[in-house]
Design a protein around this motif. Structure first.
Motif, short mmCIF file in Angstrom:
data_model
loop_
_atom_site.label_atom_id
_atom_site.label_comp_id
_atom_site.label_asym_id
_atom_site.label_seq_id
_atom_site.Cartn_x
_atom_site.Cartn_y
_atom_site.Cartn_z
N ASP A 430 0.81 -1.22 0.00
CA ASP A 430 0.00 0.00 0.00
C ASP A 430 0.84 1.27 0.00
O ASP A 430 0.30 2.38 -0.07
CB ASP A 430 -0.92 0.02 1.23
N LEU A 431 2.16 1.12 0.10
CA LEU A 431 3.05 2.27 0.24
C LEU A 431 3.38 2.87 -1.13
O LEU A 431 3.93 2.20 -2.00
CB LEU A 431 4.33 1.85 0.95
N ARG A 432 3.03 4.13 -1.32
CA ARG A 432 3.27 4.82 -2.60
C ARG A 432 4.71 5.30 -2.71
O ARG A 432 5.37 5.53 -1.69
CB ARG A 432 2.31 5.99 -2.76
N ALA A 433 5.16 5.48 -3.94
CA ALA A 433 6.51 5.99 -4.18
C ALA A 433 6.67 7.38 -3.57
O ALA A 433 5.77 8.22 -3.64
CB ALA A 433 6.79 6.04 -5.68
N GLY A 434 7.83 7.60 -2.92
CA GLY A 434 8.10 8.89 -2.29
C GLY A 434 7.48 9.05 -0.93
O GLY A 434 7.49 10.15 -0.38
N HIS A 435 6.97 7.97 -0.34
CA HIS A 435 6.30 8.05 0.95
C HIS A 435 6.92 7.08 1.95
O HIS A 435 7.47 6.05 1.57
CB HIS A 435 4.80 7.74 0.81
N GLY A 436 6.79 7.43 3.22
CA GLY A 436 7.21 6.56 4.30
C GLY A 436 6.03 6.30 5.22
O GLY A 436 5.13 7.13 5.34
N ALA A 437 6.04 5.15 5.89
CA ALA A 437 4.95 4.81 6.81
C ALA A 437 5.41 3.72 7.77
O ALA A 437 6.34 2.96 7.47
CB ALA A 437 3.71 4.34 6.05
N ILE A 438 4.74 3.64 8.91
CA ILE A 438 4.96 2.58 9.88
C ILE A 438 3.99 1.44 9.58
O ILE A 438 2.78 1.67 9.43
CB ILE A 438 4.77 3.09 11.32
N ILE A 439 4.52 0.25 9.49
CA ILE A 439 3.71 -0.93 9.14
C ILE A 439 3.95 -2.02 10.18
O ILE A 439 5.11 -2.29 10.54
CB ILE A 439 4.08 -1.43 7.73
#
Length: 512
Positions: A430-439
């Motif tokens: 689900d993580l888009r290019a240029g983005h960061g997230a906690i999973i």
């Protein structure tokens, strides 16, 4: 609102390269004093020691003067920027007087050094104006005037500053403040240090600092050891201990912008308002008929917000409302300040050591703290009387600051609870290019980032300092630790102390 195409964090100072020949440290070395951290505190300390004949070495994990010093707005103000009245309430009038005296002496020292060493760094003396923010009570100005008189700070009450809607605002004028170009200044004194035999080593990660029984200090890097008579740890947030100082300060992110403005539009001075967090304004000489107007503010606890675009919009709206003649925005950047519970930094011998010294907790006044701290630590190392040392003693206790202590130490408690919460996304797909997230990944949390080409970086979301839960910073494109101020690159490399080790790699399947 102006359109800003270049979204990188880039300060007005970063085009100046300090110590351009600095290379990574290779091979074991010996010196009189090793300074870890090459910001204004570290380089100024090295200068004070070098001119007294000490053999000094300055080490930094990044570029020389490439850390938080490159992200300052370079106000040189002596009054406590958390308000003199607040400092008196916590530390009393006498220590507050000494604090202001030391900060004023730092401005004097910068003026003296740039004159003595013929450093062209745009230094100038000017007035500082604390002005009543719009739609606020003027009593804060009355209280500050009374506080200034208690500690002997020269202050003059006025009405109005040269901003729109501020003609009737209550104001305090503080004379003999200052400002300069911080990296031009540091480039000048770095050259003096090198001329006196000192060395600079960029790209050198310090892994440990140990004090031997013989009093020598051993600093270990990835491929070398430095044995010195003393070490000064000036790394924004200290790497020399895990808890003693970190519980008495908290990291805050602050934002700054530079605008083009026609010369002479605004009188050259320092300006800051009475909001909390406050706005601060200064000028920097430009070319031809234009100067730069630098504005900062919109602070928040590090890692507790990822809304830089909104912060910059608010900062620009505030600026254009009060100073409508500003033109296009030319630079945008952010930095981190470490706010201590009693408003003064921790400078001096590290608790429990004889020959390891620290400098941290600059509380929004990094330029003056850096120079005052250099004078204190250099004097201690040279066995001389260190004026103002009691103000900044790292082992001090401040019972009246217990409220600030409890407030700031709620952050780690809330932070560790985040490990029980769901991830921000269900999976890396689900993580888009240029983005960061906690999973969430099983029982653990993953700090995941996908670059513009689609490559995925997955690292542990636990800070390598004491394990706090990291948060994504989309503007700076890094992971921030809300507890103690560590920052990490997308590949897990530590960018800012106190973390030393990289984030652990995590193998996770990237399904399209």
């Amino acid at each position: 609102m102006s359109h800003f195409a270049d979204r990188r964090s880039r300060s007005l100072w970063m085009d100046v390269v300090v110590a351009p020949n600095a290379a990574p440290l290779q091979g074991d070395r010996e010196c009189d004093v090793v300074v870890i951290g090459a910001g204004i505190a570290g380089i100024s300390t090295a200068y004070e020691l070098a001119i007294e004949g000490s053999r000094v070495m300055v080490i930094d994990r990044g570029d020389i003067a490439g850390g938080m010093t490159a992200r300052t707005t370079a106000h040189l103000g002596s009054p406590c920027d958390d308000l003199i009245s607040a400092m008196i309430g916590i530390r009393g009038a006498e220590l507050s007087r000494l604090f202001n005296e030391s900060q004023a002496a730092a401005i004097d020292r910068i003026e003296e050094v740039q004159n003595k060493e013929s450093i062209d760094c745009d230094f100038r003396r000017l007035d500082g104006y604390l002005f009543q923010a719009l739609n606020t009570d003027s009593k804060i100005i009355e209280d500050e005037l009374e506080a200034a008189r208690k500690v002997g700070v020269p202050a003059h009450r006025l009405v109005g500053v040269p901003f729109s809607h501020c003609e009737q605002q209550h104001v305090l004028r503080y004379p003999r403040q200052g400002t300069f170009h911080p990296l031009k200044y540091l480039k000048g004194i770095a050259a003096i240090i090198e001329a006196k035999g000192g060395t600079f080593h960029a790209g050198t990660v310090v892994e440990s600092i140990e004090e031997r029984d013989d009093g020598k200090v051993v600093v270990s890097t990835g491929g070398a050891k430095v044995v010195a008579g003393a070490a000064v740890v000036a790394t924004n947030s200290p790497i020399v201990d895990r808890f003693a100082l970190h519980t008495k300060m908290a990291p805050y992110r602050t934002y700054a912008m530079a605008f083009s403005i026609r010369k002479g539009t605004v009188p050259d001075a320092l300006y800051w308002d009475t909001l909390d967090p406050y706005h601060y304004v200064r000028l920097q000489p430009g070319e031809d008929q234009a100067d730069y107007l630098i504005v900062g503010g919109e602070d928040h606890k590090s890692g507790e917000a990822d809304d830089a675009e909104m912060r910059f919009q608010a900062l620009e709206a505030w600026t254009r409302n009060l100073i409508p003649d500003v033109q296009e925005a030319t630079h945008r950047w952010s930095g981190q300040v470490l706010e201590t519970i009693d408003y003064a930094g921790f400078i001096g011998r590290n608790p429990g050591n004889e020959n390891i010294y620290v400098h941290t907790g600059d509380s929004g006044q990094g330029m003056t703290h850096g120079v005052a701290g250099a004078m204190i630590n250099a004097a201690l190392i040279l066995g001389r009387d260190a004026k103002w040392a009691e103000v900044y003693q790292p082992s001090r206790k401040t019972p009246a600051a217990i409220g600030n202590f409890l407030k700031e130490n709620l952050t780690p408690v809330k932070n560790f609870a985040e490990y029980l919460a769901p991830g921000e996304l269900n999976s890396v797909s689900d993580l888009r290019a240029g983005h960061g997230a906690i999973i969430r990944h099983g029982l653990s949390k993953i700090a995941a980032y996908r670059d513009s080409s689609g490559q995925l970086y997955t690292r542990s979301a636990a800070c390598t300092h004491v394990g706090c839960h990291l948060h994504w910073n989309s503007f700076e494109t890094c992971w921030d630790c809300p507890c103690h101020g560590s920052h990490f690159a997308i590949d897990g490399t530590p960018l800012n102390a106190p973390a030393v080790g990289p984030l652990a790699e995590v193998d996770i399947e990237d399904q399209p």
